[in-house]
Design an enzyme around this catalytic site. Structure first.
Site, short mmCIF file in Angstrom:
data_model
loop_
_atom_site.label_atom_id
_atom_site.label_comp_id
_atom_site.label_asym_id
_atom_site.label_seq_id
_atom_site.Cartn_x
_atom_site.Cartn_y
_atom_site.Cartn_z
N ASP A 449 86.76 41.57 34.43
CA ASP A 449 87.00 41.86 33.02
C ASP A 449 88.46 42.32 32.89
O ASP A 449 89.05 42.80 33.87
CB ASP A 449 86.05 42.96 32.56
N ASP A 651 80.26 44.57 28.93
CA ASP A 651 80.17 43.93 30.26
C ASP A 651 78.78 44.06 30.87
O ASP A 651 78.48 43.39 31.86
CB ASP A 651 81.18 44.56 31.23
#
Length: 850
Positions: A449, A651
């Site tokens: 990420d 996430d």
């Protein structure tokens, strides 16, 4: 489902482990039962509606073992048991030395031996003495016989059964030999026997005297117990990491109540309490500094070796140590919710879990002992048929029983997992179970990420371009709407608005659109803050597009602000890249791992960040639910394990579906709950460290299992007498007991080599350490010390009053009063702090003399 932990007594080997697990898993309502042979614990996942703790305890007892809820047995009692075992061992070693003195002392070293027990002059007396010396050893270690035969007759033989059968066979044969010698001796006293008969009886006495096996029984019991004792010492070292963590948790805390510091148990601290921590003290809770500054050693939480400088507004963690300075902390997490408590729980759960690689060993352990008993019996019969004497055939059979070691099989995996998870925790790597630790080294694709993972997660506004006239009203509205958002970019815009003295207004119809932006109404005007996806092609003119493209190409995230669907401004936010991100990517690439960056940010911004850290593949403009699909696609296309590294709520879905979910410490609680591994140091190089540690642990497990299988295969083959018929090789039971003991110890020592694991060092670490050293020096430099003479102190209560009065002054780091000398020593930052401290002491009706 509920997890319950029990302590189990009576287990001696991997066969016992298999028996306990099988007995508990049979119960209706038990979904999983796992035994940790290393710690003698049983962890059961159960349905409380169908089964209770007492049912579990009964099932374990029916299997021939003891069970009680974890922590029911006091530590003092456990220590008494260890002392008792040591005393038994020393007593038996002493008896064994006497055995050796009478067996070999006269022949090998010429030691004097009384004629009545001399091997040559009185063989029967010699044999009788060894029987008398063997009986105390058998009584002291009678548990081998009680447990071994109980398990054998119940159809669940274990290692105790092997030892009991071997020792019993040795003693029974010794008694038979003694009887034969006694009979032959009595016949020799008959004057009517012929010379041939006399020679025959003398040969009987000599043969049986040379094969008594009494000392073998004593040696087997003592050496096996010595091996178990050494094994327990070695196993103790494997749990040292967890014990060190437990010992780090402070037991006391100084809580500020009514202006005074009151010492209470750390478990009694409540959320919201203000804790005072001085130089050299441990922080008892997780919290936020509300007053003061300090240098704090966080090595046990983050793995960073150099203390960090903390000031007002910074977070601090339980069990960390103030090395310089003075702080007041507002507690945010206490008791079982603190960082150190969570780390201890996770490490303990991981060490109790089983790695898939151990499944074969578990299956073999369940049938190991019956197979060894069968081999022992077959070796006796086969060697007798092959022409060996009864005594030699018995030697082979007993040695097979003694030399076989199911413990080595049972210990190979759990000790390595225990040491590996502990070593990971010491280096800021929280690994949640053994399966994760095993498969981490198989990862071939790592997905990163961007925000908070590759970058620092603290974005700042860098540019703002207006397309309208009333900028002040626009910023006030934007500020009011962004206050309702939890996105990291919202915090950056709010900070920018605060610096521009924006006012908070009432917001109606607030709405958050995942992956696009937020909107709301202020004074009946609809405001939108977000990305280009919200607008149609015709709504955005070429000037706006050019500005957006220019900002994004510089690694900035451009956001559009619109009023009633008319673009009014552009704001650019940039999140600086972590200093270690580039090196982390280089390390992963060097390990042959493909690195992908996955982000909801626009493609131009994402590619700008990716190029800085050396990532070639970028997947941008994805919503949270799309991240999950991207991970699935990578798993399908690459056909190997994929790891996802992230820190945010968005996430969490991707972290949960990835083969290995890795959360960055300090991220959202949801992300950490969805992940398999938590990196406490918030450093991407730890992704490479996880893979490196996994490889080291798995190599150690495989080596331990190989040794356990290889040892049993080779030693049992030699002990059975196969090689005797080839080259005359014979192993007696005493040598077998030594080999068996050393095999278990060697497996544990092999696992302890994991403690030599060295994580990758970052290039930034030395620079950071140097800067922290400078910061620590600054903290120490600010402090001054003075000792004041105090009149009026009469008791320890007065001492406490004086110290608390001084500490109330802002800028006073510490205060230590001494009743004997009537003084108080104060550490302070500036003269105003000292003046205030003096005034506070005087206000408490004490006199201050310079």
């Amino acid at each position: 489902m509920k997890k319950v932990k029990f302590n189990v007594s009576g287990m001696s080997c991997a066969a016992c482990q298999a028996h306990v697990e099988k007995a508990v898993n049979k119960l209706n309502g038990v979904s999983e039962a796992q035994v940790n042979l290393l710690k003698n614990t049983l962890t059961v996942t159960l349905n409380e509606q169908l089964v209770c703790e007492n049912d579990i305890i009964s099932a374990v007892e029916d299997a021939g073992y003891g069970a009680f809820l974890a922590n029911d047995k006091p530590i003092q009692q456990k220590n008494q048991i260890k002392d008792y075992q040591k005393a038994k061992l020393l007593a038996c070693i002493s008896i064994l030395l006497v055995h050796m003195y009478f067996s070999m002392g006269h022949m090998m070293w010429g030691f004097p031996v009384p004629q009545i027990v001399n091997h040559h002059t009185n063989p029967v007396g010699f044999a009788l003495l060894h029987l008398i010396l063997t009986l105390p050893v058998m009584i002291i270690y009678r548990n081998y016989f009680i447990s071994g035969y109980k398990k054998l007759f119940s159809g669940k033989p274990n290692m105790d059964s092997l030892i009991a059968i071997g020792a019993t066979a040795s003693v029974l044969y010794g008694i038979f030999a003694l009887g034969m010698m006694w009979y032959a001796q009595s016949q020799l006293s008959n004057a009517a026997i012929t010379a041939a008969e006399q020679a025959k009886f003398q040969q009987i006495i000599k043969t049986y005297c040379d094969n008594l096996y009494f000392e073998s029984a004593s040696m087997i019991l003592t050496l096996v117990s010595l091996g178990k004792y050494l094994e327990s010492i070695s196993k103790k070292k494997t749990t040292s990491a967890i014990e060190q963590l437990i010992n780090l948790a402070p037991k006391k805390a100084n809580v500020l109540k009514n202006g005074e510091a009151v010492e209470i148990d750390a478990l009694d601290v409540k959320v919201g309490d203000v804790i005072i921590v001085k130089k050299g003290e441990s922080i008892a809770v997780d919290g936020v500094i509300i007053n003061g500054n300090a240098s704090i050693d966080q090595s046990n939480i983050t793995g960073e070796s150099i203390p960090a400088l903390k000031s007002e507004g910074d977070e601090v963690y339980s069990s960390t140590v103030v090395t310089a300075g003075y702080i007041q902390i507002k507690a945010t997490k206490v008791g079982e919710d603190t960082s150190i408590a969570n780390i201890i729980r996770l490490v303990d759960e991981a060490s109790n879990s089983k790695a898939p690689v151990s499944k074969l060993a578990d299956k073999i352990s369940g049938i190991f002992v019956p197979i060894i008993i069968a081999i022992s019996l077959i070796s006796f019969i086969a060697n007798k048929i092959a022409g060996c004497s009864f005594e030699l055939s018995l030697n082979f059979a007993i040695t097979v029983l003694i030399i076989a070691c199911p413990c080595a099989l049972g210990l190979a995996t759990p000790v390595a997992i225990m040491v590996g998870t502990g070593k990971g925790a010491q280096n800021g790597l929280l690994i949640k179970n053994a399966e994760i630790l095993e498969k981490a080294h198989l990862i071939k694709t790592v997905v990163l990420d961007k925000t908070g993972t590759v970058t620092q997660g603290k974005p700042q506004v860098t540019d703002i371009t207006y397309f309208s006239q009333n900028n002040e009203d626009l910023l006030n509205a934007v500020y009011s709407i962004e206050l309702k958002s939890e996105h990291p970019l919202a915090n950056a815009i709010c900070e920018f608005c605060k610096e521009n003295n924006c006012k908070q207004l009432e917001v109606d119809s607030f709405e958050s659109i995942d992956g696009i932006g937020i909107k709301g109404k202020v004074f009946n005007k609809e405001y939108f803050i977000g990305n280009l996806k919200y607008f149609s092609e015709n709504d955005v003119n070429s000037d706006v597009k050019d500005t957006l493209s220019s900002l994004a190409s510089n690694g900035k995230t451009p956001l559009i602000i619109s009023v009633n669907n008319v673009i009014a401004a552009l704001v650019a936010v940039k999140d600086n890249i972590k200093p270690t991100s580039k090196q982390a990517v280089e390390l992963l690439k060097g390990m042959g791992i493909k690195v992908v960056m996955l982000t909801g940010d626009n493609a131009s911004t994402a590619k700008g960040v990716a190029s800085e850290i050396g990532v070639n593949e970028v997947i941008a403009d994805v919503h949270p639910e799309q991240k999950l699909q991207v991970i699935k696609n990578l798993q399908r296309d690459d056909k190997h394990l994929v790891a996802m590294v992230g820190d945010g709520v968005n996430d969490a879905p991707a972290l949960s579906v990835a083969d290995l979910g890795i959360a960055i410490g300090g991220g959202s609680d949801i992300a950490m709950q969805s992940s398999d591994i938590v990196l406490l140091r918030k450093d991407l190089t730890d992704v490479a460290n996880v893979i490196k540690l996994s490889s080291r642990v798995l190599t150690t497990i495989k080596l331990g299992l190989f040794w356990a299988f290889f040892y049993n295969l080779i030693c049992v083959s030699i002990a059975s007498g196969i090689f005797y018929h080839i080259n005359g090789l014979v192993i007696n039971p005493m040598i077998g007991s030594v080999a068996m003991s050393l095999s278990s110890v060697s497996v544990v020592l092999n696992a302890l080599t994991i403690n030599l694991f060295k994580p990758y060092k970052t290039k930034q670490e030395q620079l950071t350490n140097n800067q922290n050293q400078i910061n620590i020096s600054e903290v120490n430099y600010k402090m001054k010390t003075v000792t004041l003479k105090i009149e009026g102190m009469m008791c320890m209560r007065c001492v406490k009053h004086v110290e608390n009065a001084a500490l109330k002054a802002e800028g006073v780091i510490s205060a230590k009063a001494d009743l004997e000398s009537n003084t108080v020593t104060i550490e302070y930052e500036n003269e105003n702090a000292l003046i205030t401290a003096k005034k506070n002491i005087i206000d408490e009706d004490y006199s201050v003399i310079e």
